[in-house]
Write an enzyme that holds these catalytic residues in place. Structure first.
Site, mmCIF file in Angstrom:
data_model
loop_
_atom_site.group_PDB
_atom_site.id
_atom_site.type_symbol
_atom_site.label_atom_id
_atom_site.label_comp_id
_atom_site.label_asym_id
_atom_site.label_seq_id
_atom_site.Cartn_x
_atom_site.Cartn_y
_atom_site.Cartn_z
ATOM 1 N N ARG A 86 83.399 20.249 40.001
ATOM 2 C CA ARG A 86 82.467 19.464 39.510
ATOM 3 C C ARG A 86 82.351 18.767 38.219
ATOM 4 O O ARG A 86 81.863 17.772 38.076
ATOM 5 C CB ARG A 86 80.904 20.460 39.239
ATOM 6 C CG ARG A 86 80.344 21.043 40.695
ATOM 7 C CD ARG A 86 79.288 21.823 40.168
ATOM 8 N NE ARG A 86 78.659 22.848 41.259
ATOM 9 C CZ ARG A 86 78.010 22.554 42.192
ATOM 10 N NH1 ARG A 86 77.649 21.358 42.831
ATOM 11 N NH2 ARG A 86 77.714 23.362 43.012
ATOM 12 N N ASP A 140 73.556 12.860 52.915
ATOM 13 C CA ASP A 140 74.675 13.028 54.120
ATOM 14 C C ASP A 140 73.793 13.209 55.006
ATOM 15 O O ASP A 140 73.358 12.121 55.623
ATOM 16 C CB ASP A 140 75.293 14.196 53.727
ATOM 17 C CG ASP A 140 76.292 14.682 54.624
ATOM 18 O OD1 ASP A 140 77.234 13.844 55.091
ATOM 19 O OD2 ASP A 140 76.513 15.994 54.923
ATOM 20 N N PHE A 183 84.724 13.770 52.697
ATOM 21 C CA PHE A 183 84.232 14.720 51.867
ATOM 22 C C PHE A 183 84.869 14.483 50.265
ATOM 23 O O PHE A 183 85.977 14.620 49.983
ATOM 24 C CB PHE A 183 84.749 16.134 52.209
ATOM 25 C CG PHE A 183 84.027 17.141 51.612
ATOM 26 C CD1 PHE A 183 82.742 17.606 51.832
ATOM 27 C CD2 PHE A 183 84.567 18.064 50.307
ATOM 28 C CE1 PHE A 183 82.056 18.783 51.463
ATOM 29 C CE2 PHE A 183 83.480 18.741 49.786
ATOM 30 C CZ PHE A 183 82.533 19.221 50.131
ATOM 31 N N VAL A 184 83.823 14.367 49.317
ATOM 32 C CA VAL A 184 84.151 14.189 48.111
ATOM 33 C C VAL A 184 83.832 15.039 47.128
ATOM 34 O O VAL A 184 82.809 15.836 47.438
ATOM 35 C CB VAL A 184 83.416 12.809 47.703
ATOM 36 C CG1 VAL A 184 84.043 11.671 48.288
ATOM 37 C CG2 VAL A 184 81.878 12.667 47.812
ATOM 38 N N ASP A 229 72.650 13.799 43.980
ATOM 39 C CA ASP A 229 73.969 13.486 43.961
ATOM 40 C C ASP A 229 74.415 12.615 45.302
ATOM 41 O O ASP A 229 75.285 11.586 45.139
ATOM 42 C CB ASP A 229 74.902 14.795 43.917
ATOM 43 C CG ASP A 229 74.756 15.902 44.917
ATOM 44 O OD1 ASP A 229 73.898 15.733 45.756
ATOM 45 O OD2 ASP A 229 75.532 16.767 44.859
ATOM 46 N N LYS A 250 72.900 22.100 42.293
ATOM 47 C CA LYS A 250 73.413 21.761 40.884
ATOM 48 C C LYS A 250 74.038 20.517 40.610
ATOM 49 O O LYS A 250 74.347 19.930 39.717
ATOM 50 C CB LYS A 250 74.462 22.782 40.313
ATOM 51 C CG LYS A 250 73.884 24.207 40.661
ATOM 52 C CD LYS A 250 75.289 25.103 40.506
ATOM 53 C CE LYS A 250 74.979 26.556 41.137
ATOM 54 N NZ LYS A 250 76.097 27.090 41.255
#
Ligand code: IMP
Ligand code: MG
Length: 182
Positions: free
Chosen positions: A164, A102, A151-152, A99, A42
């Protein structure tokens, strides 16, 4: 939203300015033909809707759901499609909109899967990239921001489905119990 655990890493203004630049650039790179964006659910939905509106040409959109297991723990992360595409990719120019990249496991898998559907071309646009974390090679044609291994959350990115809808991209303080790369 004010939350003492959140520290702004990339402000909403910077995100929007960068998305406008990416929209101009992608529009120039695809002057004609059908251009199709595939958003990965998502997290990418916020980036996709703003990027599509920053485009100087028509673009069609679709979404795909993916879940990844074993990410970060083994190099053989297993990827599963949870929602497939509605529209055929045959003969069209496709940009996967994600998005964040990683480990690269998700996009590496997805590139191989979508190649088989015979698009005319296939590229990746990612709002964020954490190059230090890469376990699988992935060429990302359009990167919003390269960020360090932190970590964002925000602008589509979540931690356990929270945060979100933040306008900014934020780092969650370690004391909140989130290990880097969780
Ligand atoms: P990859 O297969 O390791 O490249 O996984 C990428 C996915 O992991 C992204 O689409 C996100 O859903 C998630 N992810 C990776 N890093 C972060 C982060 O810092 N915050 C939130 N989600 C992340
Ligand atoms: Mg994702």
């Amino acid at each position: 939203m004010t939350d003492p655990k959140l520290k702004v890493l990339i402000s909403s203004d910077r995100i929007q300015a960068r998305i406008r630049e990416l929209g101009e650039q992608i529009s120039q790179d695809y002057p004609e033909g059908t251009l199709h964006f595939i958003g990965i659910l998502k997290g990418a939905t916020f980036f996709l809707t703003d990027l599509a509106r920053a485009m100087k040409r028509d673009v069609s959109i679709d979404f795909m759901g993916i879940s990844t297991y074993g990410k970060g723990k083994t190099s053989s992360g297993e990827v599963k499609v949870t929602k497939d595409l509605d529209i055929s990719l045959e003969g069209v120019d496709v940009v996967i909109v994600e998005d964040i990249v990683d480990s690269g496991i998700t996009l590496n898998y997805l590139l191989h899967l979508l190649e088989q559907r015979r698009p005319r071309s296939l590229r990746i646009a990612a709002l964020l990239d954490k190059p230090e974390r890469r376990l699988r090679p992935v060429h990302v044609s359009y990167v919003g921001f390269a960020i360090p291994d932190q970590f964002v959350v925000g602008f589509g990115l979540d931690h356990a489905e929270r945060y979100r809808n933040l306008d900014d991209i934020c780092v969650v303080e370690e004391s909140a119990g989130i290990a880097s790369g969780a």
